[in-house]
Every structure is written in structure tokens, then in C-alpha cells.
Design an enzyme around this catalytic site. Structure first.
Site, PDB file in Angstrom:
ATOM      1  N   GLU A 119      41.354  20.310  34.332  1.00  0.00           N
ATOM      2  CA  GLU A 119      41.915  19.274  35.488  1.00  0.00           C
ATOM      3  C   GLU A 119      40.945  19.660  36.686  1.00  0.00           C
ATOM      4  OE1 GLU A 119      44.266  17.204  35.108  1.00  0.00           O
ATOM      5  OE2 GLU A 119      44.608  17.702  32.995  1.00  0.00           O
ATOM      6  N   SER A 393      55.743  -2.378  -2.659  1.00  0.00           N
ATOM      7  CA  SER A 393      55.932  -3.640  -2.945  1.00  0.00           C
ATOM      8  C   SER A 393      56.809  -4.454  -1.890  1.00  0.00           C
ATOM      9  CB  SER A 393      56.996  -3.758  -4.115  1.00  0.00           C
ATOM     10  OG  SER A 393      56.309  -3.342  -5.245  1.00  0.00           O
TER      11      SER A 393
END
Length: 895
Positions: A119, A393
Site C-alpha cells: 500500500e 442442453s
């Protein structure tokens, strides 16, 4: 001459210059004076601007000190945000999960180093503001033409979390910097990093490093954390939701690797330590927490961040009022059914079968309900939005059938190839229900055949199916562009969110609306800051295509693979199943049902998170269709019942011509010697031919056995001994092609030997009580002995009484079984016999009656039998199931 020329040219040049200077000197002075005035104006403007900037900076600097003093102990600015359902009812408050603060000395050094390396690598050097980072961020802001907001130090991040407003403006950014400078003047670096780690958000409602450690690793003592766990936590501030290890383990691992690389580059760990920590897979499962609406609320927070620019921290502690599209009734029904283990296949061990479900209001695009899994917890992995599974399907309507209709080359009445075949050299799909030369599109969808779907995609082109799926919101990759896409073969797969969103276009008449969860957001003062009234939608298919797809997918639910999804409202949908992928293993990896009513669209998925040979589904898509039906039956109750729109072209009314008169009087018999069934019937007026249909009792459908008959009698020589056949005849007009309704149905048992007489008539001295009556199952499908199958029926028989001055016997012809005694007054006379049948289970037994003989030669009257079951038959005799058997018959007069 050359020198003179040069001299002359110089002279002329001087003359020209002198002329020019004389004529332009006044204008030059004017321009010079004007330029000086502009320069002085710009100078004074710049001075004033700099003065104002310095004054503003000093003001902000002083304000920073005051704001820091006022908000030193504040962890939240406006309190927690609240979330409401579609009716404005409070769903819940985004409560925070905070733990006791951790002292600096109790935080492992490597954990601190991980955050600094990631950071703010210059944290120990700057005074709260890193000018190098600000410079880089400014360049990014200019290039992006917006406040991208980068370059914040750890101290600035802490200031932002404490500061009151959450808007992204230059003033806020400047004030953030002033607070950071004030923090650095008043606190040590150790105190700042301690406050930072105890305050920042780690995904969802979890704030502070200790709360995060307990949540994601089950460790309350930070010193128990391993290097890879520390790096995982340090990876989260950049995107608490995106890099959440529970929700997105793969992205978390990637970000962790970046943290470890930075730590290595800055000398905090060795290359060997970094490499080892990068390899570990996250596998922790937190304890279950009983929470409501968790998956939906988590999605709301994601949408607020992605669509409206609010951070997770903003949503948690910004004091917002968030109004959503959630329906409490539907969400509650979904959560109840997901908690019921009976709705899921039982696992062979402690690894559960998982599932997810999403319901969308197709008219608006609003998300009605969502389940991320059976034991979903806040901030967890949502199978509704984060998973990618093969749809099987269920993808056929999206990539094959709908785009084929949309192409204009096919309609739902088109015949499709259904023969065994290969596409190209290597792709040879199989059908589960056999093959035929062609098949209708509705039947192909209803039976979920594979060959027609692949053949159809091949006909319209893979690109057409690929792009159609993309238009419905299905995320595709280049590797998906092949014929296996017709059967749901995808590189990365899809999820219930995408599938429900895609099918909602069918339900919405071909118009696609992007799904959303947030209708409106108000700030802490009640001001509307964001509003979503639903997308205008885009047309992705014609109304005709959507209507035809709905008509065909209704058949899937009415009498196809999706029968378990039937509810009290009309339903259209499609099942999907993906096979195990292991040779010789018939189990399944994924089962789906995606369907819609006229009001709502929903998708259900079931399967194991990590399927292997031991963790596969034994059942097919019927179980997912069943769960869909249970949830949707409750969900639709909050919506006014509608019907699917009929967008098929309205045909002009056609005057009906008189229909053909049905054939009547069909009778027949079986000849055991020739093994032939003889049939005859009454003629129909006109130039009529006849068609004969036959069905053996084990067959499901009638077959036409004879055609174009001019007469009214035929012999069926193909009947086989010992079988039972049903026949009917129709009239056919060859000039118009019209065919009449069927005649009465005639049933014939092809048995040549009758039972001996002693079996037909019990001995008068050996009459017993009739056996108990078996009432059948009222058509529920139970089978009984020959002639007595499911259902209830009545039959009548004939009885003749003989008066002999002693107990008499009544003979009855009919399907009943009865017992009785007769008394006669004079031996030569006939008596009346009446028999009551008790049971229809023994074919061909007549009723015995009791009769009173008179001396007048009376005629015996027929007895009445009552049996339970359908019409029984006598071997070699004929009965007509379509008509009741008339058992009323008179005996001959006595001589």
C-alpha cells in the site's frame, strides 16, 4: 559585375528595409504596448491565483487539524446503511463485524511489512503525503479526465476512513491530505499503522485485521498467521470484495502473488519464501452463520460498487438507504427450500451437493430472489454469480433453436435431421432416445435430442449461435465457437444469474433487459443520489421467435424432461444435464432447469463444487426441475396471474365443412383355427374409404394396419395367439383428404380355447362366499388380472332360474361372480332367477341367482352383476370397452 550586382542588391535591400521601417514603426509600437499589458494582466492573475491557492491550502491545513480533533475517535460517519425490499420494507441493516483493537506490539512484523510493501512502500519516509505518488496519480487523473484517485498513502487512507464525506472531489482530496499531515504531526508511525490495521475494511461487514483473521482463517491470534495468510490479507484493501478469498479464491491467489513479489523486491522476504507462499491454495471453510438474505445483500453491495461507484466501505458505513427489487416472499421461499435436505441428492460423505438459484422479473429486469448456495454466508462464494458450470442442453434454445428461427430459414414446423451422423471428421454426437430420418422441432426440444440441435447449429453457422448467446448476456470465449456449443459445451461455462437473465428475453417477447437489484439509493440526508428505473431493453429476437420458443418449451414441462417443474401457472423451460466425463461412469456433473412463467423467470443449478468420481450426481435434471417448481409455486403467489402472449399470426376464419360421419357398429371375432380376427362395421354414405387401426395392449400408440378399403369388413391375419388387441376404424374421403373421428373401440383377446363348463359354473352344493372386492386405484395405474385393470366399471349379466322343487341354479352370462339358491313349487315349471355379481376378477363366470318357481311356466328374468375394474374379457369373445355391456336378456318360454 558580380561584385557590382551584390553591391546593388545590398543597396536595394537597405533601401527596402528603410522604407519598411518608416512605414511600420507606428504599428509595432502599438503591438508592443498591447503585449505588455497582456503580460502584466497574466502576471497579476497568476499572483492572485497563487495567493488564493496558498490561502486555501492554509485554510485546509488549519481545517484538517480541527477535523482531526473532531473525528479522532469516529469509526463511522453516518452509521450503517439500510437495505429495503421492492415494497420499501426494511430487509436489514448492514451491521459491522468488528473485533477488539490489536496493539502494535501484538501485530507480527511481517504482517506490517506486507501492508507497507503493498500500500505505501515509502510509509516510513514521508510525512503523511507522498509527493512522488501524488504526481503519478495526477498524470493518471489527467489521462482519465476524472478523479481516478491514486497515490494515497496509508496515512491518507486512514484519514479518508475517518473523514465525514464520501464524495470524490478535489476539495475532499485536499482535506484528506491535510488530515494526513495532521495525523503525522500528532502520532507516531507505529500508532498510525496500528489505527489503520484496526480500521480498514476486509470485505463485507468485516472491519479490522483481527476480525479479518478470524473470518478468513479462524485465527484470533495474529502471530499464528502464516506468510501466505498475511499476504492474502494485505491483498484485500485494494478490492475487499474482488480479492476476498472466500468469494474469489483464484483472484485472491493472484493478488497474493503480487504482494509476495513486492515483499521480495523490497527485501522483506526471500525468493524461496515468496515462491512457497504463492503455491498454497485457500481451503478454509468458516463456521456456518444463520443469516437472512445474505446472497442478495452481497449482490446489492457489488452492484453499488460496480454500477454506482460506491466502495464497500461507503455502503457499509455511509448511512445510505438502499431500495432494492427483492421480493421477501420469493426470497424466503427460496431459502426455506434450500435448507430442506430432501430437495438435494444425498452425498456419500460430508461434502454436500450444492446449488444456486436466481429469479428475475422479466418485465422490469429486477432481481426478485437469489441463493448463492445451501450454506451461503456474507461475503462468501456465490454460486449464482461467481461460479462457471457447463449448462448442457439448457443452452440449446439459446444457441441453436432461437437463432435458427430468427434466421428466417426455419419455423417450429420445420423437420430437422435426426439420423446418426458425424459433423466434420471427428465430432459424432449421440442421441439418448434413438434416431430417425427426421424429427419435428417441438419434439426435438421436448425429448432433448442432441443430433437435431447440432445439425441446426451447423446449418445456421456457429457464429450465429455464438453471437445470439452473447446478445442474451451469456459470457463467451473464442474457444466456445464450435459445434459442441449446441450441447452446452463451453470453455468456462455459465451460472444461474446469466441463464435466468438470458431466458427472461423469451418470457419478455424477445426483449432483453439487463438484470439489476438496486432501484434507488438515498444518502444520509434522504436525498436521492442514484436511481435505476430499469433498462429500456433491447430487442434481441422477434416476438414471433419468442412466441414459438415458448410454445415449444411449454411441451418440455407438460410432457417432456421438465415435468417436475409443473405448477399452478403456465410454465415453459428447458432442462440441462452434463455427464460425468469419466469413461464407463453414467453419473452427472451438473443438472439444470431454466424456465419461466408469464410473471417470473428462474434458473436452478445443482452439483458438487469439485466433482470427481466419488462426487457425482446419480439423478438427472428432474431433481432440479422439482426444486424449481417448489420455489416458484410460492414465488408467483405475490404476482397477478397472467397468460403467455400469443403472437402467432391470426388466421382468417375458415368456414367449416360438414365433417365425415364416424364409423359405427364395429364388431368382430377371433377364429382360433385360422388365427384370424374378423371385423365388420356399418357403412358411411358417400365415396368413402376406410382405415383400420390396431394397438396391442402393451403398445402406447395405435398403428394403421389397413388403408383404402372400399368394403366394410376385413380379416386381420397378423394377430398373434395369446395377445389382446384394440381396434378402431375411421372413414376417409380421398377427394378431400379428410378423415373422420375413430369408431367405437373393439377389444379382442386372441385365445382359441374356452374354459371348461365346470369352471364357468360352481357346484350348487359347494357355493362359497364371494372373494373380497378389489376396488382398484381409480385410474391411478395399478394393474390387476386380465380383464380387470385400473379404474372402476359396471357390467350386467343374465340369469335363468330352474324350479325343480329343490335348490336351483341360475346361469348368468356376464363379467360378474355371484352365489344364490332357487326354490320351485312344481318340478316341471320354470322359475325366475336373479343374480348379483360380486367381483369382476374372474373372467367369464356368470351369476347364480335365487328364484321362486311358479306353475305357470314363467320366464326367468335377468340378473344384474356389478364388478370393480375395467371391462374384463372372456377368451375368444368380444367386448366393446367404449360402451357398457348390456346384461339384460330373457330366457326362452317353457314348453
Amino acid at each position: 559585375m558580380a561584385g557590382k550586382d551584390n553591391q546593388m542588391s545590398r543597396l536595394n535591400k537597405n533601401k527596402d528595409n528603410s522604407k519598411t521601417s518608416k512605414t511600420t514603426k507606428p504599428n509595432a509600437k502599438k503591438k508592443k504596448g498591447k503585449g505588455k499589458r497582456i503580460a502584466w494582466a497574466l502576471f497579476f492573475t497568476a499572483v492572485i491565483a497563487i495567493f488564493c491557492a496558498l490561502a486555501g491550502y492554509l485554510f485546509i491545513l488549519i481545517s484538517g487539524e480541527k477535523l482531526l480533533e473532531q473525528n479522532q475517535d469516529k469509526l463511522t460517519a453516518y452509521g450503517t446503511s439500510k437495505v429495503y425490499d421492492r415494497n420499501g420494507t426494511l430487509m436489514g441493516e448492514l451491521s459491522l463485524q468488528k473485533s477488539d483493537p490489536v496493539k502494535y506490539e501484538d501485530i507480527p512484523e511481517k504482517l506490517i511489512q506486507a501492508f507497507i510493501a503493498t500500500e505505501d512502500k515509502r510509509f516510513m519516509e514521508h510525512n503523511g503525503v507522498d509527493m512522488w505518488s501524488i504526481g503519478r496519480a495526477a498524470v493518471k487523473d489527467i489521462m482519465a479526465r476524472s478523479m481516478v484517485e491514486g497515490g494515497s498513502t496509508i496515512t491518507q487512507q486512514l484519514a479518508k476512513n475517518i473523514f465525514l464525506t464520501r464524495d470524490k472531489t478535489f476539495f475532499r482530496k485536499a482535506t484528506e491530505m491535510s488530515i494526513a499531515l495532521a495525523l503525522e504531526r500528532q502520532h507516531t508511525k507505529q500508532e498510525i499503522i496500528e489505527m489503520y490495521l484496526n480500521r480498514i475494511n476486509f470485505g463485507g461487514p468485516y472491519y479490522g485485521i483481527k476480525a479479518a483473521s478470524e473470518r478468513y482463517f479462524g485465527k484470533s491470534d495474529l502471530n499464528d498467521l502464516k506468510l501466505w495468510e498475511m499476504a492474502t490479507l494485505a491483498a484485500m484493501p485494494k478490492g475487499p470484495s474482488r480479492y476476498n478469498p472466500l468469494k474469489n479464491p483464484d483472484l485472491s491467489k493472484e493478488r497474493r502473488a503480487v504482494v509476495l513479489t513486492l515483499m521480495e523486491q523490497q527485501g522483506y522476504i526471500t525468493a524461496e519464501e515468496a515462491a512457497e507462499a504463492k503455491k498454497v491454495d485457500y481451503a478454509y471453510t468458516p463456521p456456518e452463520r444463520q443469516q437472512k438474505y445474505t446472497a442478495f445483500i452481497d449482490y446489492v453491495m457489488e452492484e453499488a460498487e460496480e454500477k454506482w461507484g460506491l466502495t464497500e466501505d461507503d455502503v457499509n458505513i455511509g448511512g445510505y438507504q438502499i431500495y432494492t427489487t427483492m421480493d421477501v416472499n420469493a426470497q424466503t421461499a427460496m431459502e426455506e427450500e434450500f435448507k430442506n435436505p430432501a430437495n438435494f441428492e444425498e452425498s456419500p460423505d460430508d461434502v454436500p451437493v450444492e446449488g444456486s438459484m436466481v429469479i428475475i422479473n422479466q418485465e422490469t429486469g429486477g432481481i426478485v430472489a437469489m441463493s448463492g448456495g445451501r450454506e451461503y454466508t456474507r461475503g462468501g462464494f456465490s454460486r449464482a454469480t461467481d461460479s462457471r458450470r457447463q449448462p448442457g442442453s439448457a443452452l440449446k434454445p439459446i444457441v441453436s433453436y432461437a437463432p435458427a428461427l430468427e434466421s428466417g430459414k426455419f419455423t417450429k414446423d420445420s423437420r430437422l435431421s435426426n439420423k446418426k451422423q458425424c459433423f466434420g471428421a471427428n465430432y459424432c454426437p449421440n442421441n439418448l432416445h434413438g434416431y430417425s430420418e427426421t424429427i419435428g422441432m417441438p419434439e426435438a426440444i421436448q425429448r432433448s435430442e442432441n443430433i437435431p440441435a447440432v445439425w441446426l447449429l451447423n446449418q445456421i453457422g456457429v457464429k450465429a449461435g455464438f453471437e445470439f448467446a452473447q446478445s442474451l448476456g451469456i459470457k463467451m470465449t473464442e474457444g466456445d465457437a464450435n459445434l459442441s456449443l449446441a450441447l452446452g459445451g463451453m470453455d468456462t461455462g455459465t451460472n444461474t444469474f446469466e441463464m435466468a437473465q438470458a431466458f427472461s428475453a423469451f418470457a419478455n417477447g424477445g426483449e432483453f433487459k439487463e438484470a439489476f437489484a438496486i432501484k434507488q439509493i438515498k444518502d444520509n440526508k434522504g436525498k436521492v443520489v442514484f436511481e435505476n428505473k430499469g433498462s429500456k431493453g433491447k430487442r434481441v429476437m422477434s416476438e414471433s421467435t419468442a412466441s414459438q420458443m415458448t410454445d415449444m418449451m411449454k411441451r418440455v414441462v407438460e410432457d417432456g424432461t421438465g415435468r417436475n417443474a409443473r405448477i399452478s401457472r403456465p410454465v415453459a423451460g428447458k432442462t440441462g444435464t452434463t455427464q460425468s466425463g469419466y469413461k464407463g461412469v453414467s453419473s452427472n456433473r451438473d443438472v439444470w432447469f431454466v424456465g419461466y412463467t408469464p410473471e417470473l423467470t428462474a434458473a436452478v443449478w445443482m452439483g458438487y463444487d469439485n466433482p470427481d468420481r466419488q462426487h457425482l450426481l446419480k439423478r438427472s435434471s428432474s431433481i432440479s426441475a422439482s426444486l424449481w417448481g417448489k420455489v416458484m409455486e410460492k414465488a408467483v403467489q405475490g404476482y397477478e396471474a397472467k397468460s403467455f402472449p400469443n403472437t402467432e399470426p391470426v388466421q382468417p376464419p375458415v368456414e367449416e365443412e360438414p365433417s365425415l360421419t364416424p364409423v359405427s357398429g364395429l364388431t368382430g371375432s377371433y377364429n382360433g383355427e385360422t388365427q384370424t380376427v374378423s371385423l365388420s362395421w356399418n357403412p358411411v354414405q358417400g365415396n368413402i374409404q376406410y382405415r383400420v387401426y390396431r394397438k396391442e395392449t402393451s403398445e402406447s400408440e395405435y398403428a394403421r394396419i389397413l388403408d383404402s378399403l372400399g368394403g366394410t369388413a376385413i380379416e386381420d391375419m397378423s394377430a398373434m395367439e395369446g395377445l389382446t388387441y384394440d381396434y378402431y376404424v375411421t372413414a376417409f374421403d380421398p377427394s378431400t383428404g379428410d378423415e373422420s373421428e375413430p369408431s367405437n373401440i373393439l377389444q379382442i383377446v386372441a385365445v382359441s380355447e374356452e374354459l371348461p363348463p365346470e369352471d364357468l359354473e360352481p357346484d350348487p352344493g359347494d357355493i362359497q362366499e364371494p372373494p373380497p372386492v378389489d376396488e382398484g386405484d381409480n385410474g391411478a395405474g395399478n394393474e390387476f388380472p386380465p380383464g380387470n385393470e385400473n379404474g372402476n366399471g359396471n357390467g350386467n349379466g343374465n340369469g335363468n332360474g330352474n324350479g325343480n322343487g329343490e335348490p336351483g341354479n341360475g346361469n348368468g352370462e356376464g363379467p360378474g361372480n355371484g352365489n344364490g339358491n332357487g326354490n320351485g313349487t312344481n318340478p316341471p315349471d320354470n322359475g325366475n332367477g336373479a343374480g348379483n355379481g360380486q367381483d369382476g376378477q374372474i373372467p367369464g363366470d356368470g351369476s347364480d341367482g335365487s328364484g321362486d318357481g311358479s306353475n305357470n311356466g314363467d320366464t326367468g328374468t335377468g340378473g344384474t352383476d356389478t364388478d370393480s375394474g375395467n371391462i374384463p374379457t372372456v377368451p375368444g369373445t368380444i367386448v366393446e370397452p367404449s360402451d357398457p355391456v348390456d346384461g339384460s336378456d330373457e330366457s326362452q318360454d317353457s314348453p
